[in-house]
Design a protein around this motif. Structure first.
Motif, PDB file in Angstrom:
ATOM      1  N   GLY A 175       0.883  -1.244   0.050  1.00  0.00           N
ATOM      2  CA  GLY A 175       0.073  -0.120   0.114  1.00  0.00           C
ATOM      3  C   GLY A 175       1.033   1.355  -0.012  1.00  0.00           C
ATOM      4  N   LYS A 176       2.076   1.286  -0.474  1.00  0.00           N
ATOM      5  CA  LYS A 176       3.143   2.164  -0.780  1.00  0.00           C
ATOM      6  C   LYS A 176       3.461   3.014   0.806  1.00  0.00           C
ATOM      7  CE  LYS A 176       1.415   3.666  -5.315  1.00  0.00           C
ATOM      8  NZ  LYS A 176       1.101   5.031  -6.031  1.00  0.00           N
ATOM      9  N   GLY A 177       3.330   1.947   1.640  1.00  0.00           N
ATOM     10  CA  GLY A 177       3.829   2.647   3.312  1.00  0.00           C
ATOM     11  C   GLY A 177       5.076   2.939   3.080  1.00  0.00           C
ATOM     12  N   GLY A 178       5.233   4.165   3.921  1.00  0.00           N
ATOM     13  CA  GLY A 178       6.592   4.721   3.898  1.00  0.00           C
ATOM     14  C   GLY A 178       7.307   5.474   2.763  1.00  0.00           C
ATOM     15  N   THR A 179       6.686   5.850   1.919  1.00  0.00           N
ATOM     16  CA  THR A 179       7.040   6.385   0.599  1.00  0.00           C
ATOM     17  C   THR A 179       6.773   7.826   0.449  1.00  0.00           C
ATOM     18  OG1 THR A 179       7.824   6.010  -1.810  1.00  0.00           O
ATOM     19  CG2 THR A 179       5.534   5.733  -0.955  1.00  0.00           C
ATOM     20  N   SER A 180       7.563   8.632  -0.487  1.00  0.00           N
ATOM     21  CA  SER A 180       7.012   9.996  -0.799  1.00  0.00           C
ATOM     22  C   SER A 180       6.131   9.888  -1.921  1.00  0.00           C
ATOM     23  CB  SER A 180       8.217  10.879  -1.050  1.00  0.00           C
ATOM     24  OG  SER A 180       8.950  10.436  -2.189  1.00  0.00           O
ATOM     25  N   ASP A 181       6.325   8.961  -3.026  1.00  0.00           N
ATOM     26  CA  ASP A 181       5.454   8.871  -4.229  1.00  0.00           C
ATOM     27  C   ASP A 181       5.716  10.102  -4.908  1.00  0.00           C
ATOM     28  OD1 ASP A 181       3.598   7.809  -6.116  1.00  0.00           O
ATOM     29  OD2 ASP A 181       2.237   7.418  -4.593  1.00  0.00           O
ATOM     30  N   VAL A 198       3.715  -6.223  -5.962  1.00  0.00           N
ATOM     31  CA  VAL A 198       2.953  -5.845  -4.735  1.00  0.00           C
ATOM     32  C   VAL A 198       2.866  -6.958  -3.870  1.00  0.00           C
ATOM     33  CG1 VAL A 198       0.668  -5.073  -4.267  1.00  0.00           C
ATOM     34  CG2 VAL A 198       1.699  -4.228  -6.364  1.00  0.00           C
ATOM     35  N   ASP A 199       2.911  -6.515  -2.762  1.00  0.00           N
ATOM     36  CA  ASP A 199       2.919  -7.369  -1.559  1.00  0.00           C
ATOM     37  C   ASP A 199       4.237  -8.427  -1.687  1.00  0.00           C
ATOM     38  OD1 ASP A 199       0.658  -6.424  -0.548  1.00  0.00           O
ATOM     39  OD2 ASP A 199      -0.735  -7.920  -1.224  1.00  0.00           O
ATOM     40  N   ALA A 200       4.888  -8.252  -2.408  1.00  0.00           N
ATOM     41  CA  ALA A 200       6.078  -9.420  -2.611  1.00  0.00           C
ATOM     42  C   ALA A 200       7.330  -8.392  -2.332  1.00  0.00           C
ATOM     43  CB  ALA A 200       6.455  -9.770  -3.962  1.00  0.00           C
ATOM     44  N   GLY A 201       7.459  -7.080  -2.589  1.00  0.00           N
ATOM     45  CA  GLY A 201       8.622  -6.158  -2.357  1.00  0.00           C
ATOM     46  C   GLY A 201       8.388  -5.350  -1.698  1.00  0.00           C
ATOM     47  N   GLY A 202       9.418  -4.283  -1.825  1.00  0.00           N
ATOM     48  CA  GLY A 202       9.253  -3.018  -0.780  1.00  0.00           C
ATOM     49  C   GLY A 202      10.501  -2.739  -0.202  1.00  0.00           C
ATOM     50  N   GLY A 262      13.067   1.238   1.194  1.00  0.00           N
ATOM     51  CA  GLY A 262      13.125   2.471   1.552  1.00  0.00           C
ATOM     52  C   GLY A 262      14.166   3.139   1.143  1.00  0.00           C
ATOM     53  N   THR A 263      13.918   4.441   0.799  1.00  0.00           N
ATOM     54  CA  THR A 263      15.364   5.366   0.550  1.00  0.00           C
ATOM     55  C   THR A 263      15.481   6.529   1.293  1.00  0.00           C
ATOM     56  OG1 THR A 263      14.453   6.552  -1.232  1.00  0.00           O
ATOM     57  CG2 THR A 263      15.168   4.442  -1.742  1.00  0.00           C
ATOM     58  N   VAL A 264      16.151   7.407   0.934  1.00  0.00           N
ATOM     59  CA  VAL A 264      16.410   8.934   1.761  1.00  0.00           C
ATOM     60  C   VAL A 264      15.149   9.747   1.258  1.00  0.00           C
ATOM     61  CG1 VAL A 264      18.734   8.642   2.072  1.00  0.00           C
ATOM     62  CG2 VAL A 264      17.973   9.877  -0.014  1.00  0.00           C
ATOM     63  N   ALA A 265      14.594   9.287   0.153  1.00  0.00           N
ATOM     64  CA  ALA A 265      13.424  10.422  -0.576  1.00  0.00           C
ATOM     65  C   ALA A 265      12.654  10.818   0.301  1.00  0.00           C
ATOM     66  CB  ALA A 265      12.785   9.572  -1.757  1.00  0.00           C
ATOM     67  N   LYS A 266      11.777  10.156   1.093  1.00  0.00           N
ATOM     68  CA  LYS A 266      10.828  10.358   2.070  1.00  0.00           C
ATOM     69  C   LYS A 266      11.375  11.616   2.981  1.00  0.00           C
ATOM     70  CE  LYS A 266      10.999   6.574   5.205  1.00  0.00           C
ATOM     71  NZ  LYS A 266      10.056   5.681   5.866  1.00  0.00           N
ATOM     72  N   TYR A 267      12.542  11.611   3.310  1.00  0.00           N
ATOM     73  CA  TYR A 267      13.079  12.416   4.494  1.00  0.00           C
ATOM     74  C   TYR A 267      13.335  13.861   3.741  1.00  0.00           C
ATOM     75  CZ  TYR A 267      13.930   8.064   6.921  1.00  0.00           C
ATOM     76  OH  TYR A 267      13.709   6.975   7.361  1.00  0.00           O
ATOM     77  N   ILE A 268      13.691  13.728   2.419  1.00  0.00           N
ATOM     78  CA  ILE A 268      14.020  15.117   1.487  1.00  0.00           C
ATOM     79  C   ILE A 268      12.499  15.789   1.371  1.00  0.00           C
ATOM     80  CG2 ILE A 268      14.924  16.159  -0.479  1.00  0.00           C
ATOM     81  CD1 ILE A 268      17.130  13.767  -0.060  1.00  0.00           C
ATOM     82  N   ALA A 269      11.554  14.793   0.977  1.00  0.00           N
ATOM     83  CA  ALA A 269      10.322  15.165   0.478  1.00  0.00           C
ATOM     84  C   ALA A 269       9.853  15.960   1.878  1.00  0.00           C
ATOM     85  CB  ALA A 269       9.468  14.082  -0.004  1.00  0.00           C
ATOM     86  N   ASN A 270       9.804  15.606   2.845  1.00  0.00           N
ATOM     87  CA  ASN A 270       9.366  15.828   4.419  1.00  0.00           C
ATOM     88  C   ASN A 270       9.845  17.344   4.460  1.00  0.00           C
ATOM     89  OD1 ASN A 270       7.830  13.732   4.794  1.00  0.00           O
ATOM     90  ND2 ASN A 270       9.184  12.812   6.165  1.00  0.00           N
ATOM     91  N   LEU A 271      10.961  17.782   3.759  1.00  0.00           N
ATOM     92  CA  LEU A 271      11.277  19.282   3.655  1.00  0.00           C
ATOM     93  C   LEU A 271      10.445  20.101   2.536  1.00  0.00           C
ATOM     94  CD1 LEU A 271      15.094  18.681   4.322  1.00  0.00           C
ATOM     95  CD2 LEU A 271      13.294  19.195   6.020  1.00  0.00           C
ATOM     96  N   ASP A 272       9.697  19.546   2.090  1.00  0.00           N
ATOM     97  CA  ASP A 272       8.889  20.264   1.144  1.00  0.00           C
ATOM     98  C   ASP A 272       9.655  20.280  -0.126  1.00  0.00           C
ATOM     99  OD1 ASP A 272       6.570  21.533   0.076  1.00  0.00           O
ATOM    100  OD2 ASP A 272       7.349  23.597   0.782  1.00  0.00           O
TER     101      ASP A 272
END
Length: 468
Positions: free
Chosen positions: A380-386, A414-418, A420-430
């Motif tokens: 369900g795209k948990g933990g990503t910036s998309d 889907v449901d087999a992989g997943g 994380g990267t640093v993308a979401k931390y940078i996205a959180n900075l707008d």
């Protein structure tokens, strides 16, 4: 005489997606450039196996290119080149652009840490007249892959008097190496009943470091004593110094070409130095002042969640940009909200031997160029910036205009992989951000595989982004 195209041919050519294979879309001159770039990358990978070693290398190369330590109280002019070293484990490089940072900056962010075995704070012990190190694995690994392979010891020891001693043992010809043992098939009946995940347990990742006792008529733990004597002679260490040391066991195998055609590179640490190196080269080799300030971030701790003051879940990158903003009389959010970023991290290359976890139409493949990954996460795209359609479209147009071969891929079915990267931390900075990187086979193994053409295309991609 060529056959006349049918209406079907014309429509297919117009409407179907052409999945490029880099080898079919580069001429011999560019192919040779890719091969030459791969040789430089191989040397980098052989010589730099830890985040500290990479950071030291980056600073040395940057200074050769005219970069100077960043002074947060100074106002820089277009074309100025600066670097910031964060605790010897992460580096930021910047080339000041023609436009004010108030119009945004261009960031590429890769990580320079890789899965490995860290020594525990109190690692050295003797059992049955064999000396061993206890380890705690760092990042996601398949533990069974780390037995019976030669390993080298890297890191830093801070002695009681505050002296820092760098350690690198097992890389040069003639130096000793280290290994974790495993049971022979004849005696592994009970071990064979374990599932694959528990085939080797974390507390069984014990590294053999010696077996000869100190020559004495009396005494216990004489093998351990002999190892401590050797460490004291070489590094000035006593056992207590292990408590404050940062020491890592990494694979000792040399980076090498793979395949009859030498199209692949096998080695340790492709994740994520296969993105870090082309990103580094892109900013070092900028041949003219960019319109927008170009920032290359080479960060630590991604493999354990980017936490800690050298990871991108901390504020050191934000503070760096805040200092640039202040020099222009701006607040940091004035810059970040208009900035754009490539989160430079690897994706999983489709494995023809193990196709099930992949969804073939949306997987990434060797030799098709850099991978654009709109989202990572899991279930369900948990933990990503998309990444947004607008920004993905902008980035891919930049790549197209620069003749960069690229592909789009997910990290598994889907449901087999997943992941994380640093993308979401940078996205959180707008900041607008999307993941791009090189596809890797056997990711997180002690010996990973990448294609030479893909790492070359990564360098072209980061160069184009900085110049756009």
């Amino acid at each position: 005489m060529a056959e006349e195209k049918t209406e079907v041919d014309v429509l297919c050519e117009k409407l179907f997606m052409n999945k490029k294979h880099s080898a079919n879309f580069v001429d011999e001159e560019e192919l040779q450039k890719a091969m030459d770039f791969a040789e430089d990358y191989k040397k980098f990978l052989n010589d730099n196996k830890t985040e500290r070693e990479v950071a030291k290398f980056v600073v040395a190369e940057a200074e050769k290119k005219g970069f100077v330590p960043f002074d947060k109280f100074k106002k820089y002019a277009p074309g100025d080149k600066v670097y910031y070293l964060n605790r010897k484990k992460a580096v930021i490089l910047a080339v000041i652009g023609k436009k004010s940072v108030g119009e945004g900056v261009r960031i590429a962010a890769a990580h320079i840490d890789s899965p490995r075995l860290d020594l525990k704070p109190n690692p050295l012990y003797e059992a049955n007249e064999v000396a061993l190190f206890k380890t705690h694995y760092y990042g996601g690994i398949k533990k069974y892959q780390w037995t019976t392979i030669p390993m080298s010891l890297h890191g830093v020891v801070v002695l009681r008097d505050g002296t820092e001693v760098e350690v690198s043992l097992g890389e040069k010809d003639g130096e000793p190496q280290f290994v974790i043992s495993d049971l022979l098939p004849h005696l592994s009946k009970e071990q064979d009943k374990r599932n694959l995940d528990d085939g080797i347990k974390g507390e069984e990742l014990n590294v053999i470091v010696g077996s000869l006792p100190f020559k004495a008529d009396k005494g216990s733990e004489l093998v351990k004593l002999n190892i401590l004597k050797l460490l004291n002679e070489k590094y000035g260490m006593v056992e207590e110094d292990f408590l404050t040391a940062e020491l890592e066991m990494v694979p000792a195998a040399k980076v090498t070409d793979i395949g009859f055609d030498r199209s692949l590179i096998g080695g340790y640490g492709h994740d994520d130095r296969v993105c870090a190196y082309p990103e580094l080269r892109a900013i070092l080799d900028l041949d003219e002042t960019p319109d927008y300030t170009a920032i290359a971030v080479l960060t630590d701790k991604e493999e354990t969640g980017s936490d800690g003051n050298t990871g991108l879940n901390s504020s050191y990158m934000k503070y760096f940009i805040a200092d640039l903003a202040r020099a222009d009389g701006l607040m940091v959010w004035d810059v970040l909200s208009k900035s754009k970023c490539l989160s430079a991290d690897v994706n999983a290359a489709f494995d023809p031997t193990f196709p099930t976890p992949f969804e073939a139409k949306n997987a990434s493949y060797l030799n098709r160029g850099i991978v654009v990954t709109k989202y990572t996460g899991a279930r369900g795209k948990g933990g990503t910036s998309d990444a947004s359609a607008e920004f993905v479209g902008e980035v891919t147009r930049i790549f197209n205009n620069a003749n960069v071969n690229w592909q789009l891929g997910e990290l598994g079915a889907v449901d087999a992989g997943g992941g994380g990267t640093v993308a979401k931390y940078i996205a959180n900075l707008d900041v607008d951000v999307v993941d791009v990187g090189v596809p890797v086979l056997s990711m997180h193994a002690p010996f990973e595989l990448i294609a030479k053409l893909d790492v070359y295309m990564a360098n072209k991609a980061f160069t184009a982004f900085f110049k756009a």
